[in-house]
Design an enzyme around this catalytic site. Structure first.
Site, PDB file in Angstrom:
ATOM      1  CG  HIS A 216     -16.681   5.868  -0.264  1.00 42.80           C
ATOM      2  ND1 HIS A 216     -16.173   5.937   1.014  1.00 42.80           N
ATOM      3  CD2 HIS A 216     -15.665   5.449  -1.057  1.00 42.80           C
ATOM      4  CE1 HIS A 216     -14.905   5.589   1.003  1.00 42.80           C
ATOM      5  NE2 HIS A 216     -14.562   5.278  -0.238  1.00 42.80           N
TER       6      HIS A 216
ATOM      7  CG  ASP B 216     -12.753  -0.579  -1.256  1.00 39.99           C
ATOM      8  OD1 ASP B 216     -12.169   0.090  -2.114  1.00 39.99           O
ATOM      9  OD2 ASP B 216     -13.358  -0.075  -0.280  1.00 39.99           O
TER      10      ASP B 216
ATOM     11  CG  HIS C 145     -10.742  -0.012   2.469  1.00 41.12           C
ATOM     12  ND1 HIS C 145      -9.632   0.212   3.269  1.00 41.12           N
ATOM     13  CD2 HIS C 145     -10.656   0.877   1.453  1.00 41.12           C
ATOM     14  CE1 HIS C 145      -8.910   1.196   2.754  1.00 41.12           C
ATOM     15  NE2 HIS C 145      -9.512   1.620   1.652  1.00 41.12           N
TER      16      HIS C 145
END
Length: 261
Positions: free
Chosen positions: A10, A39, A52
């Site tokens: 992540h 992201d 992000h």
């Protein structure tokens, strides 16, 4: 289905390196992550960058809204926190890292919404995947890239443009028929917050019965890893890919450090 869930890094190995940086992804690859997650947002000059937040203030020494900044402006900014790492990571660079890795590695790309440029981020993503030869895999199961979003309209827009690239609809609460595992036809995988699985681990089986695998985020605690494995989650996003892999392989010996990023 794999014996264990696939481990997705992540924002890279973000428990140990600054999120969305080259070093975070390099470490995740060294730690044996099955996949990376990022992201993406669009800069003022039309580049897809791995950030992000709407602004770069939290994750860098700079200030400003991503959509109002250029790549050149962000090249002067330190995104590495304690270890200097200047310049924003572009999705093009990250795709290059994935393709150069000697071990097959997947990439989960989340498009962020709402944004100033609306659906431009999905159109840019399809175009970039096409340049890398990844927009039309022979079989969906063979695709090294997954597209994700919390915005159902974004997932639909992407699916219409790249129908063979698998998509994930992310969500943090159950609404309507969602609890039953029902997804819109343009979403291939369910993407629940791990808190939802704590509440209702049977969701994974209900989604699977309808032909939908599950991608779960963000899974860092040993009890949550065990929960995902028992429930049959296919992909788990974690800030600590190495510790998560060790726990899946040997729960009695795994050790988890503190999350610092």
């Amino acid at each position: 289905m794999a014996e264990f869930p696939e481990v997705v890094a992540h924002r890279g190995a973000s428990a140990h390196r600054a999120e969305h940086t080259r070093s975070a992804y390099e470490l995740a690859l060294e730690q044996g992550a099955d996949a990376l997650e990022c992201d993406v947002r669009v800069t003022q000059d039309g580049h897809l960058v791995c950030v992000h937040d709407r602004r770069i203030d939290r994750t860098s020494t700079g200030r400003g809204v991503v959509s109002a900044l250029t790549i050149a402006a962000m090249s002067e900014v330190d995104f590495g926190r304690s270890a200097a790492e200047y310049g924003v990571l572009t999705l093009d660079e990250l795709l290059g890292m994935v393709r150069a890795n000697p071990r097959p590695t997947r990439l989960f790309v989340e498009t962020k919404h709402p944004v100033r440029y609306g659906g431009l981020v999905e159109h840019k993503l399809v175009a970039l995947l096409a340049r890398h030869g990844l927009a039309a895999p022979g079989e969906q199961a063979d695709s090294p890239v997954f597209m994700m979003s919390f915005a159902s309209a974004a997932v639909r827009r992407f699916k219409e443009a790249a129908p063979r690239v698998p998509t994930v609809l992310l969500f943090s609460r159950f609404t309507g028929v969602r609890r039953g595992g029902v997804l819109p036809p343009w979403a291939d995988l369910a993407g629940p917050d791990v808190r939802l699985l704590r509440e209702d681990p049977g969701f994974v089986a209900r989604a699977a019965a309808l032909g939908r695998d599950t991608y779960c985020w963000t899974v860092d605690e040993p009890d949550d890893i065990d929960l995902c494995r028992r429930a049959g989650v296919r992909h788990i996003a974690t800030n600590s890919p190495e510790a998560t892999r060790f726990h899946l392989a040997d729960p009695d010996r795994a050790r988890f450090g503190s999350v610092t990023g």
